[in-house]
Motif scaffolding. Structure first.
Motif, short mmCIF file in Angstrom:
data_model
loop_
_atom_site.label_atom_id
_atom_site.label_comp_id
_atom_site.label_asym_id
_atom_site.label_seq_id
_atom_site.Cartn_x
_atom_site.Cartn_y
_atom_site.Cartn_z
N VAL A 257 0.85 -1.19 0.00
CA VAL A 257 0.00 0.00 0.00
C VAL A 257 0.89 1.24 0.00
O VAL A 257 1.71 1.43 0.90
CB VAL A 257 -0.94 0.00 1.23
CG1 VAL A 257 -1.85 1.23 1.21
CG2 VAL A 257 -1.77 -1.28 1.26
N SER A 258 0.71 2.08 -1.03
CA SER A 258 1.55 3.26 -1.21
C SER A 258 0.72 4.55 -1.08
O SER A 258 -0.42 4.61 -1.54
CB SER A 258 2.19 3.20 -2.60
OG SER A 258 2.87 4.40 -2.87
N ILE B 87 -6.90 6.06 4.44
CA ILE B 87 -7.29 4.71 4.85
C ILE B 87 -7.68 3.95 3.58
O ILE B 87 -8.44 4.45 2.76
CB ILE B 87 -8.47 4.73 5.83
CG1 ILE B 87 -8.05 5.44 7.13
CG2 ILE B 87 -8.97 3.32 6.12
CD1 ILE B 87 -9.19 5.68 8.09
N MET B 88 -7.13 2.74 3.43
CA MET B 88 -7.45 1.90 2.27
C MET B 88 -8.94 1.55 2.32
O MET B 88 -9.42 0.99 3.31
CB MET B 88 -6.61 0.63 2.33
CG MET B 88 -6.80 -0.32 1.18
SD MET B 88 -5.96 0.31 -0.26
CE MET B 88 -5.92 -1.15 -1.26
N PRO B 89 -9.69 1.87 1.26
CA PRO B 89 -11.12 1.51 1.24
C PRO B 89 -11.31 0.00 1.34
O PRO B 89 -10.63 -0.78 0.66
CB PRO B 89 -11.60 2.04 -0.11
CG PRO B 89 -10.64 3.13 -0.47
CD PRO B 89 -9.32 2.65 0.07
N GLY B 90 -12.23 -0.41 2.20
CA GLY B 90 -12.51 -1.83 2.39
C GLY B 90 -12.87 -2.53 1.10
O GLY B 90 -12.46 -3.67 0.86
N VAL C 274 -6.28 -0.08 7.21
CA VAL C 274 -5.04 -0.30 6.47
C VAL C 274 -4.61 1.06 5.93
O VAL C 274 -5.43 1.79 5.36
CB VAL C 274 -5.26 -1.32 5.33
CG1 VAL C 274 -4.03 -1.41 4.44
CG2 VAL C 274 -5.61 -2.68 5.92
N ILE C 275 -3.35 1.39 6.11
CA ILE C 275 -2.86 2.72 5.75
C ILE C 275 -1.63 2.60 4.84
O ILE C 275 -1.02 1.53 4.74
CB ILE C 275 -2.53 3.55 7.01
CG1 ILE C 275 -1.44 2.86 7.84
CG2 ILE C 275 -3.78 3.78 7.86
CD1 ILE C 275 -0.92 3.68 9.02
N PHE D 120 -4.23 -9.84 6.17
CA PHE D 120 -3.37 -9.62 7.33
C PHE D 120 -2.39 -8.49 7.05
O PHE D 120 -1.90 -8.35 5.93
CB PHE D 120 -2.55 -10.88 7.65
CG PHE D 120 -3.37 -12.04 8.11
CD1 PHE D 120 -3.66 -12.22 9.46
CD2 PHE D 120 -3.85 -12.98 7.19
CE1 PHE D 120 -4.41 -13.31 9.88
CE2 PHE D 120 -4.60 -14.07 7.61
CZ PHE D 120 -4.89 -14.24 8.95
N VAL D 121 -2.09 -7.70 8.08
CA VAL D 121 -1.00 -6.73 8.07
C VAL D 121 -0.16 -7.03 9.31
O VAL D 121 -0.69 -7.03 10.42
CB VAL D 121 -1.50 -5.27 8.08
CG1 VAL D 121 -0.35 -4.30 8.27
CG2 VAL D 121 -2.28 -4.95 6.81
#
Length: 151
Positions: A46-47, A62-65, A106-107, A133-134
């Motif tokens: 994720v960038s 924030i990463m869209p779900g 998630v960022i 998972f992160v």
């Protein structure tokens, strides 16, 4: 017998030869630990410069779900397509999403692992359980199905 017995990972070039998706909608960077269509792990780095972060959300990206679910679907699609001759002449259609749960944001800077496990297959439809998972922590989960059809 499928042709994935010797394939244990797929880098970006392989993904682009199998999936029709392209930037900005190609939401996985590679697939590792491939076991046929039974199991695989898709990786998404994720960038901060990804287009969704311009509006989701300025100052607090924030990463869209929904994009994480699409990353799961693309990972499952790669697994299914690889077992069908690498996707030549095939299209994969996302069919269902069930039991979705988002557990942690998630960022940018996170590396998301999409763990996809097949739990059923009926004719040309694959059913997967996905867990994202992160750093070893569960951030999202869902059950997905997809159908392969002739192009």
């Amino acid at each position: 017998m499928n042709d994935t017995t010797s394939i244990d990972s797929a880098g970006i070039q392989k993904l682009m030869s199998v999936l029709p998706h392209r930037y900005p909608f190609l939401l996985i960077d590679k697939v590792i630990k491939i076991r046929g269509d039974e199991f695989g792990i898709g990786i998404k780095n994720v960038s901060a410069n990804e287009p969704q972060f311009m509006g989701h959300f300025p100052g607090n990206p924030i990463m869209p779900g929904v994009l994480m679910i699409e990353g799961m679907a693309q990972t499952g699609g790669v697994l299914a397509l690889l077992t069908q001759g690498g996707g030549a002449g095939k299209l994969v259609f996302f069919m269902t999403i069930d039991k979705v749960k988002f557990r942690k944001p998630v960022i940018p800077g996170d590396v998301v692992e999409y763990h996809m496990t097949k739990f059923a297959k009926k004719r040309n439809i694959w059913f997967y359980r996905g867990e994202a998972f992160v750093e070893g922590k569960l951030v999202a989960e869902a059950e997905l199905s997809a159908m392969l059809a002739d192009a």
